[in-house]
Design a protein around this motif. Structure first.
Motif, short mmCIF file in Angstrom:
data_model
loop_
_atom_site.label_atom_id
_atom_site.label_comp_id
_atom_site.label_asym_id
_atom_site.label_seq_id
_atom_site.Cartn_x
_atom_site.Cartn_y
_atom_site.Cartn_z
N ALA A 131 -10.51 5.88 4.02
CA ALA A 131 -11.09 5.61 2.70
C ALA A 131 -12.61 5.50 2.81
O ALA A 131 -13.34 5.96 1.94
N LEU B 75 -7.05 -2.16 0.06
CA LEU B 75 -7.93 -1.69 1.14
C LEU B 75 -9.23 -2.50 1.18
O LEU B 75 -9.73 -2.83 2.25
N TYR C 97 0.84 -1.20 0.00
CA TYR C 97 0.00 0.00 0.00
C TYR C 97 0.88 1.26 0.00
O TYR C 97 0.54 2.27 -0.61
N SER D 70 -3.73 -0.01 -4.60
CA SER D 70 -4.08 0.40 -3.23
C SER D 70 -5.56 0.23 -2.93
O SER D 70 -5.94 -0.19 -1.83
N ARG D 71 -6.42 0.51 -3.91
CA ARG D 71 -7.86 0.36 -3.70
C ARG D 71 -8.22 -1.11 -3.44
O ARG D 71 -8.96 -1.44 -2.51
N ARG E 278 -13.96 8.96 3.02
CA ARG E 278 -13.77 9.66 1.74
C ARG E 278 -14.84 9.22 0.73
O ARG E 278 -15.40 10.02 0.02
N ARG E 279 -15.15 7.92 0.74
CA ARG E 279 -16.10 7.39 -0.23
C ARG E 279 -17.53 7.88 0.04
O ARG E 279 -18.36 7.96 -0.82
N ALA F 139 -6.00 3.68 7.32
CA ALA F 139 -6.20 3.89 5.88
C ALA F 139 -7.60 3.44 5.45
O ALA F 139 -8.26 4.14 4.68
N THR F 140 -8.07 2.30 5.98
CA THR F 140 -9.40 1.83 5.58
C THR F 140 -10.48 2.75 6.13
O THR F 140 -11.47 3.04 5.46
#
Ligand code: SF4
Ligand code: SF4
Ligand code: FES
Lengths: 242, 113
Positions: free
Chosen positions: A236, A194, A182, A190-191, A239-240, A232-233
């Motif tokens: 994310a 995760l 990652y 990276s996507r 963010r989503r 990080a998860t």
């Protein structure tokens, strides 16, 4: 190697995936003897049917890990004098993995989880592209480098109580690998990573007990890597949504 | 007995946090029950408060405060461990700083009351 007259009592686990028991061997003590030397001595001088696994004998290949007095260790680099208790040692197959025979554990589930955690390189360039320049001092690269020296020995996996309690948990080594990729600027997945590590058996199962970091023979800290994946998860996820 | 693969500081920190959390959860219903007396049965509450003046009960209260402190700092430790992208050294320093400031401010507080 100078040998002495002292002998040690070594309990070695004998059996297969259906079960087994400890068998006691009487082994001569020697200077600078490793636990792997002890196992090899038994197989060569006492009982040739004893099964175990090793390759490099210098701590590079990660194939010799076993439970020594109930703790996972790389046996080729574990000195007998460090683990000998009342002149006895107990040696068994790695915990949390099926046993093939005696001291040889089946590593398949361990490696399958590396793939499940997307612990495989996802190329971002072709052979026709210029070779990318990587600054070893960049923050991202320092993070990736922290976890790169893993030898796939499964010591961390054997020490982890979460693996013991949840057979689907990807485990410290696979997640450490996922975190390394990652942070690798050359990796294009990276996507995917995760997504793979945030599922049912993913990083959020880890209870931060730190056994992985405590026992990793190469001084890696999978617990920290997993904490990185948790951050990080989570980031994310938010963010989503926005 | 604690099995050999668990005998290290991080695991002890984990189990302390778990056990203190479980014990505090067990205590909570009793806590709310006593609080509810303040609303409905003031006389009974006074009786109860007199009971809590007994030395043994006082000592048990000390245990409760201890559990709370252990769980509180265990929680802070976990938050730092998981949420802060710091190095282990920075975390050790931060934990030391928190510990020290609690000690100093706690001493001041005790002198003040
Ligand atoms: S920190 Fe997480 S991965 Fe490591 S031993 Fe503990 S539960 Fe397992
Ligand atoms: S992280 Fe450490 S203990 Fe785990 S497999 Fe890699 S080298 Fe072995
Ligand atoms: S035999 Fe290769 S790491 Fe021990």
């Amino acid at each position: 190697m100078s040998s002495t007259d002292t002998r040690m009592k070594v309990s070695v686990w004998r059996g297969d995936h259906e079960g087994g028991e400890f068998q006691i061997f009487d082994v001569p003590a020697q200077d600078s003897q490793t636990v792997l030397d002890v196992v090899a001595w038994i197989q060569q001088n006492d009982d040739p049917t004893l099964s175990y696994r090793f390759a490099c004998r210098v701590g590079m290949c990660g194939s010799c890990a076993m439970m020594v007095n109930g703790q996972p260790r790389w046996t080729c680099r574990t000195h007998v004098k460090k683990v000998l208790k009342d002149n006895c040692i107990e040696i068994g197959p790695l915990r949390n993995l099926p046993v093939i025979k005696d001291l040889a554990a089946d590593m398949d589930p361990f490696f399958e989880k590396w793939v499940k955690a997307e612990g495989v390189f996802h190329p971002s360039k072709t052979r026709n592209d210029q070779i990318e320049e990587i600054d070893p001092a960049s923050v991202q690269r320092v993070k990736a480098d922290a976890g790169i020296e893993c030898i796939n020995c499964s010591v961390c996996y054997a020490s982890c109580d979460t693996v013991a309690g949840n057979p689907d948990f990807l485990g410290p080594a696979a997640l450490n690998r996922a975190w390394t990729l990652y942070n690798d600027s050359r990796d294009a997945g990276s996507r995917k990573i995760l997504d793979a590590v945030s599922g049912a058996g993913g990083c959020h199962n880890c209870h931060s007990m730190g056994s992985c970091a405590h026992f990793c023979p190469n001084g890696l800290n999978p617990m920290d890597a997993i904490a990185g994946l948790k951050r990080a998860t989570a980031a994310a996820f938010f963010r989503r949504r926005t | 007995m604690i099995r050999p693969h668990r005998t290290h500081p991080l695991w002890y920190a984990f189990i302390l946090h778990r056990v203190s959390g479980a014990l505090l959860a067990l205590f909570l219903p009793a806590h709310f029950w006593v609080l509810s007396m303040a609303l409905n049965e003031a006389a009974r509450l006074d009786g109860f408060l007199a009971w809590t003046d007994m030395p043994l009960v006082k000592f048990a209260e000390f245990g409760l405060v201890f559990l709370l402190a252990v769980h509180f700092f265990g929680g802070l430790r976990l938050l730092a461990l998981e949420l802060m992208p710091w190095t282990s050294r920075q975390k050790t320093l931060a934990a030391g700083a928190v510990g020290l400031s609690v000690l100093v401010s706690g001493t001041f507080f005790l002198q003040a009351v």
